[in-house]
Design an enzyme around this catalytic site. Structure first.
Site, PDB file in Angstrom:
ATOM      1  N   ASN A   1       0.731  -1.141  -0.074  1.00 35.88           N
ATOM      2  CA  ASN A   1      -0.143  -0.140   0.078  1.00 35.88           C
ATOM      3  C   ASN A   1       1.264   1.225   0.058  1.00 35.88           C
ATOM      4  OD1 ASN A   1      -2.869   1.130   0.295  1.00 35.88           O
ATOM      5  ND2 ASN A   1      -1.639   2.081   2.052  1.00 35.88           N
ATOM      6  N   GLU A   2       0.746   2.111  -1.017  1.00 33.57           N
ATOM      7  CA  GLU A   2       1.414   3.339  -0.936  1.00 33.57           C
ATOM      8  C   GLU A   2       2.902   3.115  -0.701  1.00 33.57           C
ATOM      9  OE1 GLU A   2      -1.989   6.772   0.085  1.00 33.57           O
ATOM     10  OE2 GLU A   2      -0.494   5.976   1.566  1.00 33.57           O
TER      11      GLU A   2
ATOM     12  N   GLU B   1      -7.810   5.690  -4.181  1.00 34.84           N
ATOM     13  CA  GLU B   1      -7.967   6.461  -2.882  1.00 34.84           C
ATOM     14  C   GLU B   1      -8.343   7.866  -3.161  1.00 34.84           C
ATOM     15  OE1 GLU B   1      -5.386   6.177   0.363  1.00 34.84           O
ATOM     16  OE2 GLU B   1      -4.965   3.970   0.191  1.00 34.84           O
TER      17      GLU B   1
END
Length: 676
Positions: A150-151, A309
């Site tokens: 994630n990221e 997101e």
């Protein structure tokens, strides 16, 4: 690009964390998702400790149940590798996997991403949980997409641990081959830094004075590459187990995220995905949103991409967080779609009751479904359903703005002529002017094919290779109007200065030579002969005859130490032209120059003919972007004004069903999508 084929139309949803909630809430979630027409959710991003509560012991029950419920409701899962936050048992057993800062401080657990990307021990465990998840759900019908970690690099991009030092040395050996080549690239004759072995090299840890700039630059490159290597190792496992399921991770293609070179990552993604959040104290945050979307499209080589997101309303991590109105939430979401997104997703589905992000907005807020936020969530789902035909269409532009992460890294290193220089601020200064002119821009790498563009913008491209400099010159030679701003072309890829005068790589193209920078002090500005003012930067510039013609002086300094010297020049070259702006013009002068370049290039804004019935003072805040499929054109109109505007165009608005041929009213803060 490999789109998740199990998701029909435009993808809609967000991060879903059922492990945070009791059963009755989980059951309600599926009902509410169906009501909102959600068709894709990200699952398991921060779930390692839930899936593997102790080493080698797995609890799949809650995730099995979640996947089954999603499938029964017709909702796809972007299933994560669960590696974004190592579990406490792993840190207790192997504290050596924790990352370190440049001054040797350890970054301890208690947050997220508390791992060194270079740690072989962490890699072993991360690959193990990735394989376990992949094998468990390889054949599950809800699985639509793999979401790796994630990221990546959001909090641990630059790790200075011993594992990172070892990895850096190996990376340097692959890059340079010999220590002699390293010494040449790093200019180690300066300050007695010459190495006799790669074993002597360290990351640019905290030192008594400025650290070698090429060492810093290469560490930026290594840090991006080592995280990409980590991603590809996990992708290889996922591909081997589920060759039919596309793999991605969520980038952060914004003006605030500089750690990863996403252009170099892009070829390794099955589909490009990004996260984006607006900044509360930016009164023109919708323009930064547009830039970030255009940058993501550039990274995706023009193909559709995923907004993985964004926020329904306020976030939790800014100093003063801003609540979004329903109109702004809808406009932000459709603004990304206008610029190429085929997925609109949020962090997160349901607002957390506990934890660091409990005040971060969500699709279902603390107030529950009886709320404006959830009503807007449902309304957006309906609008995206109406826009399903847009999926797969692409955006075209006549203007290219060059953006390079390596140039960003190098331009903002220490000990420069003006250490207040912000690469993204300079990029945005020019992007904003084109946005206000009503012109769509492709944000692309300097190596991109520039042949189809009528104008090319080169802001603060401090570091540039010979090959990419020739690419820019070729664009002008073949008919483009090229606009180059100060501090461009100065250094090669090793951050070695191009000798003979500035702007180095672009001197011949521009037909000018600068002997010395004259940076201006804070608050200092000088008047130009045009009557406008400039600040921040100036140069001792002179025109030189190159090619078939000499550059012309467009504007000069009317006062100050460089009085009478050129400030803005234009050089006709081939069938195009190259402009040089050696200072920071005030906003109005920047806009006027952009308008001149657009006129020269023969580029007309979409709104010039489509807003004929709208008062002129409202034009600048009407955003128009066109997406095109083989059969249909989709004109997105986003009204950022507090007053309605009227658009006249062939076709019908997909959102309201109203025709636009006789004039379509787009309300204040509203959006229309006209299909023709």
């Amino acid at each position: 690009m490999q789109w998740p084929t199990k998701v029909p139309g435009l993808a809609y949803g967000g991060d879903y964390n059922p492990e945070q909630w009791p059963q009755q809430v989980r059951i309600e979630d599926i009902q509410l998702m169906t009501q909102a027409q959600v068709n894709l959710v990200s699952v398991g991003i921060f779930s390692w400790a839930m899936i593997e509560p102790a080493e080698g012991e797995y609890d799949w029950a809650w995730l099995d149940e979640t996947m089954d419920r999603l499938h029964a409701a017709g909702i796809g899962a972007a299933l994560a590798t669960a590696t974004a936050s190592p579990p406490p048992w792993l840190i207790a057993k192997h504290p050596e996997i924790l990352p370190q800062t440049a001054d040797g401080a350890t970054l301890w657990p208690g947050a997220r991403q508390h791992y060194s990307p270079s740690s072989p021990i962490f890699r072993k465990y991360a690959l193990g949980i990735t394989r376990a998840v992949a094998e468990r759900y390889a054949d599950h019908p809800a699985l639509a997409l793999w979401h790796v970690d994630n990221e990546l690099g959001c909090h641990n991009a630059h790790d200075y641990s011993d594992d990172a030092a070892a990895g850096f040395r190996l990376w340097l050996q692959r890059r340079y081959g010999t220590v002699e080549q390293l010494n040449s690239a790093w200019g180690t004759a300066f300050w007695s830094q010459r190495y006799s072995s790669f074993d002597q090299v360290l990351p640019p840890r905290k030192a008594p004075m400025f650290v070698n700039p090429t060492q810093q630059l290469d560490f930026h490159r290594f840090s991006s590459d080592v995280l990409l290597e980590y991603f590809t190792e996990m992708k290889e496992i996922l591909r081997a187990v589920t060759p039919q399921i596309p793999v991605t991770t969520n980038f952060m293609c914004t003006t605030r995220s500089k750690s990863m070179d996403y252009f170099s990552w892009a070829p390794h993604m099955d589909v490009i995905a990004t996260d984006h959040y607006t900044i509360a104290d930016d009164d023109e945050r919708h323009i930064e949103l547009a830039f970030s979307a255009d940058l993501t499209r550039g990274v995706a080589a023009g193909k559709p991409w995923m907004l993985m997101e964004h926020s329904t309303s306020a976030v939790n991590w800014q100093q003063r967080n801003r609540t979004k109105s329903p109109a702004e939430m809808l406009r932000d979401s459709l603004g990304h779609v206008a610029r190429g997104a085929d997925a609109v997703m949020f962090f997160q589905w349901r607002q957390s009751q506990a934890g660091a992000e409990k005040f971060h907005s969500a699709m279902v807020p603390h107030a529950g479904p009886d709320s404006d936020v959830f009503s807007t969530t449902v309304a957006l789902g309906s609008k995206l359903k109406q826009l399903s035909a847009v999926q797969g269409s692409t955006v075209s532009a006549d203007v290219a703005l060059l953006f390079d992460y390596e140039a960003w890294w190098a331009a903002e290193l220490d000990s420069h002529p003006n250490n207040d220089l912000s690469y993204p601020a300079e990029v945005m200064r020019w992007y904003r002017a084109f946005w206000k002119a009503g012109v769509t821009v492709d944000v692309v790498h300097p190596s991109a094919d520039l042949g189809g563009y009528r104008a090319v913008v080169v802001p603060a491209l401090y570091l540039v290779s010979d090959e990419n400099a020739k690419n820019v010159a070729s664009a002008a030679q073949t008919g483009a109007s090229v606009l180059v701003s100060y501090f461009s072309g100065i250094a090669d890829e090793h951050d070695h200065i191009r000798l003979g005068g500035y702007p180095g790589a672009f001197r011949e193209l521009l037909g000018i030579r600068s002997e010395e920078f004259w940076t201006l002090q804070e608050g200092e500005q000088h008047r130009l002969t045009s009557g406008s003012h400039a600040d921040f930067w100036s140069e001792n510039l002179r025109v030189e005859a190159t090619g078939d013609s000499a550059a012309e002086v467009v504007d000069s300094w009317a006062e100050g130490p460089l009085q009478g010297k050129p400030a803005v020049t234009r050089h006709a070259t081939g069938s195009g032209a190259a402009w040089y702006i050696s200072t920071r013009l005030e906003a109005d002068a920047t806009q006027q120059l952009v308008d001149k370049v657009l006129t020269e290039a023969g580029i007309s804004p979409l709104r010039s003919s489509l807003l004929a019935q709208t008062p002129q003072h409202l034009h600048a805040d009407v955003e128009m972007v066109r997406r095109q499929s083989a059969e249909t054109s989709y004109l997105f109109v986003l009204n950022h004004n507090d007053e309605p505007v009227t658009v006249t165009a062939d076709g019908d608005d997909l959102l309201s069903g109203e025709p636009a041929e006789t004039g379509l009213t787009v309300p204040a803060g509203g959006v229309a999508v006209i299909a023709t």
